[in-house]
Write a protein that holds these residues in place. Sequence first.
Motif, PDB file in Angstrom:
ATOM      1  N   LYS A 255      22.027 -15.700  15.382  1.00 55.03           N
ATOM      2  CA  LYS A 255      23.402 -16.031  15.294  1.00 55.03           C
ATOM      3  C   LYS A 255      24.374 -15.545  14.140  1.00 55.03           C
ATOM      4  O   LYS A 255      23.686 -14.843  13.355  1.00 55.03           O
ATOM      5  CB  LYS A 255      23.381 -17.678  14.780  1.00 55.03           C
ATOM      6  CG  LYS A 255      22.511 -18.601  15.825  1.00 55.03           C
ATOM      7  CD  LYS A 255      22.711 -19.884  14.996  1.00 55.03           C
ATOM      8  CE  LYS A 255      21.637 -20.922  15.919  1.00 55.03           C
ATOM      9  NZ  LYS A 255      22.296 -21.161  17.271  1.00 55.03           N
ATOM     10  N   ARG A 256      25.567 -15.380  14.548  1.00 51.36           N
ATOM     11  CA  ARG A 256      26.646 -14.927  13.490  1.00 51.36           C
ATOM     12  C   ARG A 256      26.644 -16.153  12.453  1.00 51.36           C
ATOM     13  O   ARG A 256      26.831 -17.290  12.829  1.00 51.36           O
ATOM     14  CB  ARG A 256      27.845 -14.715  14.130  1.00 51.36           C
ATOM     15  CG  ARG A 256      28.810 -14.435  12.914  1.00 51.36           C
ATOM     16  CD  ARG A 256      30.086 -14.235  13.494  1.00 51.36           C
ATOM     17  NE  ARG A 256      31.420 -14.214  12.476  1.00 51.36           N
ATOM     18  CZ  ARG A 256      32.023 -15.131  12.006  1.00 51.36           C
ATOM     19  NH1 ARG A 256      31.576 -16.481  12.179  1.00 51.36           N
ATOM     20  NH2 ARG A 256      32.790 -14.962  11.018  1.00 51.36           N
ATOM     21  N   ILE A 257      26.437 -15.823  11.207  1.00 53.87           N
ATOM     22  CA  ILE A 257      26.533 -16.751   9.985  1.00 53.87           C
ATOM     23  C   ILE A 257      27.533 -16.171   8.917  1.00 53.87           C
ATOM     24  O   ILE A 257      27.257 -15.174   8.490  1.00 53.87           O
ATOM     25  CB  ILE A 257      25.135 -16.972   9.517  1.00 53.87           C
ATOM     26  CG1 ILE A 257      23.976 -16.979  10.603  1.00 53.87           C
ATOM     27  CG2 ILE A 257      25.167 -18.021   8.280  1.00 53.87           C
ATOM     28  CD1 ILE A 257      22.524 -17.205  10.021  1.00 53.87           C
ATOM     29  N   LEU A 258      28.427 -17.296   8.665  1.00 49.01           N
ATOM     30  CA  LEU A 258      29.414 -17.015   7.480  1.00 49.01           C
ATOM     31  C   LEU A 258      29.233 -18.146   6.631  1.00 49.01           C
ATOM     32  O   LEU A 258      29.314 -19.411   6.899  1.00 49.01           O
ATOM     33  CB  LEU A 258      30.776 -17.047   8.246  1.00 49.01           C
ATOM     34  CG  LEU A 258      31.693 -16.522   7.003  1.00 49.01           C
ATOM     35  CD1 LEU A 258      32.510 -15.466   7.627  1.00 49.01           C
ATOM     36  CD2 LEU A 258      32.522 -17.673   6.756  1.00 49.01           C
ATOM     37  N   LEU A 259      29.092 -17.908   5.083  1.00 47.54           N
ATOM     38  CA  LEU A 259      28.967 -18.699   4.182  1.00 47.54           C
ATOM     39  C   LEU A 259      30.219 -18.490   3.037  1.00 47.54           C
ATOM     40  O   LEU A 259      30.287 -17.379   2.756  1.00 47.54           O
ATOM     41  CB  LEU A 259      27.930 -18.702   3.689  1.00 47.54           C
ATOM     42  CG  LEU A 259      26.373 -18.660   4.501  1.00 47.54           C
ATOM     43  CD1 LEU A 259      25.434 -18.360   3.570  1.00 47.54           C
ATOM     44  CD2 LEU A 259      26.249 -20.243   4.932  1.00 47.54           C
ATOM     45  N   VAL A 260      30.994 -19.575   2.804  1.00 50.71           N
ATOM     46  CA  VAL A 260      31.990 -19.469   1.973  1.00 50.71           C
ATOM     47  C   VAL A 260      31.854 -20.560   0.802  1.00 50.71           C
ATOM     48  O   VAL A 260      31.581 -21.641   0.963  1.00 50.71           O
ATOM     49  CB  VAL A 260      33.429 -19.525   2.643  1.00 50.71           C
ATOM     50  CG1 VAL A 260      34.620 -19.296   1.373  1.00 50.71           C
ATOM     51  CG2 VAL A 260      33.609 -18.554   3.548  1.00 50.71           C
ATOM     52  N   ALA A 261      31.881 -19.963  -0.466  1.00 53.78           N
ATOM     53  CA  ALA A 261      31.867 -20.992  -1.715  1.00 53.78           C
ATOM     54  C   ALA A 261      32.963 -20.554  -2.855  1.00 53.78           C
ATOM     55  O   ALA A 261      32.945 -19.391  -2.911  1.00 53.78           O
ATOM     56  CB  ALA A 261      30.448 -21.230  -2.297  1.00 53.78           C
ATOM     57  N   GLY A 262      33.350 -21.388  -3.619  1.00 52.86           N
ATOM     58  CA  GLY A 262      33.970 -21.119  -4.531  1.00 52.86           C
ATOM     59  C   GLY A 262      33.406 -20.950  -6.016  1.00 52.86           C
ATOM     60  O   GLY A 262      32.386 -21.580  -6.127  1.00 52.86           O
ATOM     61  N   THR A 263      33.897 -20.013  -7.082  1.00 49.01           N
ATOM     62  CA  THR A 263      33.200 -19.906  -8.004  1.00 49.01           C
ATOM     63  C   THR A 263      33.907 -20.533  -9.300  1.00 49.01           C
ATOM     64  O   THR A 263      33.242 -20.277 -10.275  1.00 49.01           O
ATOM     65  CB  THR A 263      32.958 -18.202  -8.223  1.00 49.01           C
ATOM     66  OG1 THR A 263      34.182 -17.667  -8.242  1.00 49.01           O
ATOM     67  CG2 THR A 263      32.104 -17.378  -6.980  1.00 49.01           C
ATOM     68  N   THR A 264      35.270 -20.619  -9.360  1.00 47.86           N
ATOM     69  CA  THR A 264      35.970 -21.292 -10.296  1.00 47.86           C
ATOM     70  C   THR A 264      36.577 -22.593 -10.219  1.00 47.86           C
ATOM     71  O   THR A 264      37.750 -22.727 -10.356  1.00 47.86           O
ATOM     72  CB  THR A 264      36.977 -20.129 -10.871  1.00 47.86           C
ATOM     73  OG1 THR A 264      37.639 -19.944  -9.782  1.00 47.86           O
ATOM     74  CG2 THR A 264      36.187 -18.863 -11.268  1.00 47.86           C
ATOM     75  N   TYR A 295      23.459 -12.352   7.463  1.00 49.17           N
ATOM     76  CA  TYR A 295      24.701 -13.177   7.565  1.00 49.17           C
ATOM     77  C   TYR A 295      25.669 -12.728   6.594  1.00 49.17           C
ATOM     78  O   TYR A 295      25.507 -11.409   6.042  1.00 49.17           O
ATOM     79  CB  TYR A 295      24.037 -14.374   6.578  1.00 49.17           C
ATOM     80  CG  TYR A 295      23.793 -14.353   5.258  1.00 49.17           C
ATOM     81  CD1 TYR A 295      24.474 -14.066   4.170  1.00 49.17           C
ATOM     82  CD2 TYR A 295      22.263 -13.993   4.951  1.00 49.17           C
ATOM     83  CE1 TYR A 295      23.859 -13.889   2.909  1.00 49.17           C
ATOM     84  CE2 TYR A 295      21.709 -13.486   3.965  1.00 49.17           C
ATOM     85  CZ  TYR A 295      22.727 -13.346   2.684  1.00 49.17           C
ATOM     86  OH  TYR A 295      22.098 -13.248   1.577  1.00 49.17           O
ATOM     87  N   GLU A 296      26.907 -13.119   6.438  1.00 49.70           N
ATOM     88  CA  GLU A 296      27.911 -12.720   5.670  1.00 49.70           C
ATOM     89  C   GLU A 296      28.454 -13.988   4.803  1.00 49.70           C
ATOM     90  O   GLU A 296      28.403 -14.816   4.995  1.00 49.70           O
ATOM     91  CB  GLU A 296      29.063 -12.409   6.682  1.00 49.70           C
ATOM     92  CG  GLU A 296      30.426 -11.836   5.846  1.00 49.70           C
ATOM     93  CD  GLU A 296      31.680 -11.728   6.673  1.00 49.70           C
ATOM     94  OE1 GLU A 296      32.657 -11.913   6.260  1.00 49.70           O
ATOM     95  OE2 GLU A 296      31.363 -11.772   8.259  1.00 49.70           O
ATOM     96  N   ALA A 297      28.189 -13.581   3.407  1.00 49.20           N
ATOM     97  CA  ALA A 297      28.625 -14.513   2.418  1.00 49.20           C
ATOM     98  C   ALA A 297      29.873 -14.163   1.570  1.00 49.20           C
ATOM     99  O   ALA A 297      29.779 -13.120   1.154  1.00 49.20           O
ATOM    100  CB  ALA A 297      27.435 -14.940   1.636  1.00 49.20           C
ATOM    101  N   HIS A 298      30.754 -14.858   1.121  1.00 49.15           N
ATOM    102  CA  HIS A 298      31.701 -14.837   0.509  1.00 49.15           C
ATOM    103  C   HIS A 298      31.832 -15.750  -0.613  1.00 49.15           C
ATOM    104  O   HIS A 298      31.860 -17.083  -0.648  1.00 49.15           O
ATOM    105  CB  HIS A 298      33.225 -14.980   1.080  1.00 49.15           C
ATOM    106  CG  HIS A 298      33.280 -14.096   2.259  1.00 49.15           C
ATOM    107  ND1 HIS A 298      34.278 -13.115   2.403  1.00 49.15           N
ATOM    108  CD2 HIS A 298      32.679 -14.084   3.703  1.00 49.15           C
ATOM    109  CE1 HIS A 298      34.226 -12.548   3.665  1.00 49.15           C
ATOM    110  NE2 HIS A 298      33.479 -13.072   4.091  1.00 49.15           N
TER     111      HIS A 298
END
Length: 325
Positions: A255-264, A295-298
């Motif tokens: 699967k294409r997997i993308l994860l996004v989360a904030g740091t501040t 995966y791709e993570a931001h």
Amino acid sequence: MNEQHRLSRRGVLKAAGGVTAALALGGAGAVASATAAGAAPGDGSGLRIVDRNEGDPRMKYYRFATSAIGWNPGVNVLLPDDYDSGRTYPVLYLLHGGGGDFIEFDRAGIRDWTAGKPIIVVMPDGGHAGWYSNPVTSNVGPRNWETFHISQLIPWVEANFRVYAEYDGRAVAGFSMGGFGALKYAAKYYGHFASVSTHSGPASLRGFGGLVTHWANASSAAADLAGGTVYGVPWDEARVTADNPMERVPSYRDKRILLVAGTTPEGIWQQVNEVTVLNTQREFRGALDRAGIPYEAHEESGGHEIRPDMFRHDIDGIIDRLRKA
């Protein structure tokens, strides 16, 4: 950091090797048996339309009566600009966050994010704190969101719109609670979705002291179930395991997997919320690394919020991964 990853100029973590192409489980060339061209969508798959607005050339609105939910949930279906061309399209199921509803992404700008792009976006209600689940207990009648989405809504969409009714034709994504729902659905129903994305959504029910499961129970009891809970008190351990992304890691292969989360995040609520998201996503990324799943993570500045630039990026990646219109 695992040497498998590299840091880009934007602070983006990307797994090397790209995304492995997956075989369509519905069979080569399988497409939906959509309603004849020009015909209005009708009832079916356990759904009876009780309200509708199809006046907008792109955004279609429907509300259903269903035995799965004790009230009439709504859905927005956003069509491509050229839907009248007769082409068949890939479809994204986009899930809203806690306290939101099916128009959350319309408010946020989904029409602009998808302008000129060859994809259909389906945005359903999921309850104020439904957690994309069939709850263990409810004191207000049925709130079986998982049944509504998987067993009723997807077949209804595929019967009424020109979408690819196959693995390589579907993606699921969401924000916050909806990001968890996307991860859950993509693993639990492996053959349904070739792409999964979570934007500030938690990725582990047991990690970080089980805080996400505790919050799912508390929020559902207060906002949706009049004291009932999604996972039960004490927890229904089998249900938690079935829904937990961390315990279903092999199901994310191909699967294409993308994860996004904030740091501040700022403020106590933001800090508790997004710190939990960030830590559970990092735990999940570690599990994906150990399994050799790309995966791709931001990790982005800011807190628990919808990031339009990340959704635009995600939509482009989804279109690139799925079968082309």
